[in-house]
Every structure is written in structure tokens, then in C-alpha cells.
Design a protein around this motif. Structure first.
Motif, PDB file in Angstrom:
ATOM      1  N   GLU A 178       0.797  -1.227   0.000  1.00 31.87           N
ATOM      2  CA  GLU A 178       0.000   0.000   0.000  1.00 31.87           C
ATOM      3  C   GLU A 178       0.833   1.282   0.000  1.00 31.87           C
ATOM      4  N   GLU A 182      -1.003   7.572  -6.235  1.00 32.35           N
ATOM      5  CA  GLU A 182      -1.520   7.677  -7.592  1.00 32.35           C
ATOM      6  C   GLU A 182      -0.566   8.441  -8.504  1.00 32.35           C
ATOM      7  N   GLN A 202      -0.631  -5.157  -4.238  1.00 32.93           N
ATOM      8  CA  GLN A 202      -1.223  -4.045  -3.500  1.00 32.93           C
ATOM      9  C   GLN A 202      -0.412  -2.745  -3.603  1.00 32.93           C
ATOM     10  N   LEU A 204      -1.532   0.376  -4.199  1.00 35.92           N
ATOM     11  CA  LEU A 204      -2.231   1.502  -3.585  1.00 35.92           C
ATOM     12  C   LEU A 204      -2.939   1.060  -2.307  1.00 35.92           C
ATOM     13  N   ASP A 209      -8.034   2.598  -4.212  1.00 38.32           N
ATOM     14  CA  ASP A 209      -7.399   1.948  -5.349  1.00 38.32           C
ATOM     15  C   ASP A 209      -8.207   2.062  -6.642  1.00 38.32           C
ATOM     16  N   LEU A 212      -6.712   1.957 -10.303  1.00 37.97           N
ATOM     17  CA  LEU A 212      -6.303   0.720 -10.949  1.00 37.97           C
ATOM     18  C   LEU A 212      -7.249   0.317 -12.073  1.00 37.97           C
ATOM     19  N   SER A 226      -6.601  -5.484   0.061  1.00 32.26           N
ATOM     20  CA  SER A 226      -7.963  -5.249  -0.436  1.00 32.26           C
ATOM     21  C   SER A 226      -8.796  -6.517  -0.523  1.00 32.26           C
ATOM     22  N   ARG A 239     -10.131  -3.902 -11.293  1.00 31.34           N
ATOM     23  CA  ARG A 239      -8.986  -3.238 -10.662  1.00 31.34           C
ATOM     24  C   ARG A 239      -7.789  -4.174 -10.531  1.00 31.34           C
TER      25      ARG A 239
END
Length: 327
Positions: A178, A182, A202, A204, A209, A212, A226, A239
Motif C-alpha cells: 500500500e 496515484e 497491492q 495503492l 485503489d 487501478l 484489499s 482493478r
């Protein structure tokens, strides 16, 4: 059948330090659930994870809240509603699988629908550090066929270049945990493509997210933070290309198997992942590994001392678990 439940909090030292974008740790603190019935013993291990609001204390408390039902003979199906997805349910669910195998004499993999288990090639994790540190770590692990590279954001291009220099022939997985934003995502993905990375985990933060779905994926992107259980798959479509299935997130092998089947049906590739734990935590995850394109079950390889008996690793090849360990 009356069942006796006992819980133990155990600590296993890590060889050196395990470092990701969120911090470092020097030991694996785990909760082990043991179920005894009719002269048989079943065990399951979980690794509480602070990222998901867990601690050994909260996990033990959660299991204690369901003690009466568990000791009265609640089965795995009932357990899914007794405890939410997460580490607490994982320990008990895997202990139930193990107890069922010991009681019935039927291996857990057979009960899960597998004719047999085959050896797996697991990733080996390189902690995030300076480029010099990561080059040295990659050089030591250069003979391993699959490396998982922890990254942290700023300076990742140099880290990745250093790893590729140290291990020019290894297949690489990148795990940002994470840590990317962006504004840098496209450039980071392009850099990964240049260095021949096979998968990015992962990039973001979970819940932030959306980008994506709007950009090209020069390499597959895998959901970790996520992706928790089957219900989370719907929000990942468009995504992510793959999902990292960890038993500590799904709440045990029962839900992990259901999630893996649903993920395959929805077109996701599967990664079988883990927290840093012992062979007891990895053993049930080897069943998910049978369905996975990527396997990351190297927890015991990162420890200074594992359980005995433990899993057998021949280099990066992970052998099926022996019955004395689990299942």
C-alpha cells in the motif's frame, strides 16, 4: 463429541529483521489453538496482524467468546457464523480440520477434494532496505527461482535495480504493501515491467485503489490488503488481476477454499500467501497452493527457529505437510 479447547501465545524469533513499508519486526507472535477429543489432538496457528486491528489479546478474547459452542461440538460450518473472518477464526478452523483428519484417519487434503498434494515452489521474501542491502540479500538468494521484493515508495526504482543486479535470473514479485501513490503509480509499474517483474501486490492503499481500473496493467496486479474473503471479490473486478489468499484474512481454510474457487470462476489468478508464522500456519495453506499460480509460503524460512516437526523445504521447494504436523 465433547471437545477441549486450549490456547497458547508463542513467540518465534525471526532470522535478522523482517521489514516492510509499515515497519519492522524481529519475532513472530502467534496464537495456537489446540482441540482435544477422543484421544486425538488438532492444532491451528494464526498470526494476529495490527494492520487489521488485531493483537494476540484480541484474538484470544475472540476465541474465548466462542469457547462454549466450540467445546460443545460446533463444526466448521457453524464456526463461520460464530467468529468473523480473521486470525481468530483461522486458528480454530485449521484446528478443526486437523482434528477431523486425526479422528477419521482421512487426510485433510482428501477431505478438501484433492487427490494428492504436489510440492510447491515458494517465493522467498527480501525485506525492504537500502539498495545496497537489497542487492546483497538478492545475491545470497540468487539461486532461488522466485523472489518477493518488499518495496516502500520513494527510491523503489533503485531498490528494484539493485535486486535485479543481485539476482539476474530470478522471477520477481513486487509487494508495495500500500506504499505507492496515484502520482507515481504508472511510473512504478513501468519500472517493474522494465525489470521483468511478474506480479505487483497491492500498490495503492485498500479503499483508495480506484485508479487501478483506469490505467493499463503492463504486468498483473494482485490484491492483498484489499482482498479478505469471498465477499470482497466483487469490489476487485476491473482493478486487480489476481488475489492473494491468506488464511489469516479469510478466517481459515474453509473460507479460503471457497474464496479460491470463486476467484477462479471470476477470472482472477490466485496467489497463496502467508503472514510470518511457523510450519503449522503454512501447512493448511499448502492446499490453497495447489490452486495458485504464485505461492508465497516462506514463513518458516524467515525464522531463526521453527516448530518440530516442521515442513520440509528443499531450497525453495516446499514438500506436502507430514501428518504429524497437520492434517
Amino acid at each position: 463429541m465433547r471437545i477441549e479447547l486450549t490456547l497458547a501465545v508463542e513467540a518465534f524469533p525471526i532470522a535478522g529483521r523482517f521489514v516492510i513499508s509499515r515497519g519492522a519486526k524481529t519475532e513472530a507472535r502467534v496464537v495456537t489453538a489446540t482441540l482435544r477429543a477422543g484421544g486425538h489432538i488438532g492444532r491451528g496457528e494464526c498470526v494476529p496482524y495490527a494492520r487489521y486491528g488485531e493483537s494476540v489479546e484480541s484474538v484470544c478474547a475472540a476465541i474465548e467468546s466462542a469457547r462454549a459452542e466450540i467445546e460443545a461440538g460446533a463444526d466448521r460450518a457453524a464456526l463461520q457464523s460464530l467468529l468473523p473472518a480473521g486470525a481468530a477464526r483461522n486458528a480454530v478452523d485449521c484446528a478443526m480440520w486437523d482434528l477431523e483428519a486425526k479422528t477419521s484417519g482421512r487426510r485433510a487434503y482428501a477431505a478438501a477434494g484433492f487427490a494428492r498434494l504436489v510440492p510447491l515452489v515458494t517465493a522467498y521474501t527480501l525485506s525492504v532496505g537500502t539498495p545496497e542491502e537489497m542487492r546483497a540479500a538478492a545475491l545470497k538468494a540468487a539461486d532461488r527461482p522466485l523472489l518477493k521484493v518488499k518495496l516502500a515508495g520513494e527510491g523503489d526504482d533503485a531498490r528494484l535495480a539493485a535486486v535485479r543486479e543481485g539476482a539476474p535470473h530470478a522471477r520477481l514479485i513486487v509487494d508495495a504493501n500500500e506504499a505507492w501513490g496515484e502520482d507515481s503509480l504508472v511510473a512504478q509499474l513501468d519500472a517493474c515491467a522494465r525489470f521483468g517483474v511478474a506480479l505487483v501486490e497491492q500498490p495503492l492503499p485498500a479503499g483508495r485503489d480506484e485508479m487501478l481500473a483506469k490505467i493499463a496493467h503492463p504486468i498483473p496486479i494482485c490484491a492483498d490488503e484489499s482482498a479478505h474473503e469471498t465477499a470482497s471479490l466483487a469490489g476487485l473486478r476491473g482493478r486487480y488481476d489476481a488475489v492473494n489468499i491468506k488464511l489469516d484474512k479469510t478466517g481459515g481454510l474453509t473460507e479460503a477454499l471457497a474464496m479460491a474457487q470463486a476467484a477462479q470462476a471470476q477470472g482472477f489468478a490466485i496467489m497463496a500467501g502467508c503472514m510470518v508464522g511457523t510450519s503449522l500456519a503454512m501447512a493448511p495453506a499448502t492446499l490453497i497452493g495447489q490452486m495458485a499460480e504464485f505461492v508465497d509460503l516462506d514463513g518458516p524460512l524467515l525464522l531463526a527457529k521453527d516448530r518440530e516437526p516442521g515442513l520440509v523445504y528443499e531450497g525453495s521447494t516446499l514438500m506436502p505437510p507430514p501428518p504429524a504436523l497437520w492434517g
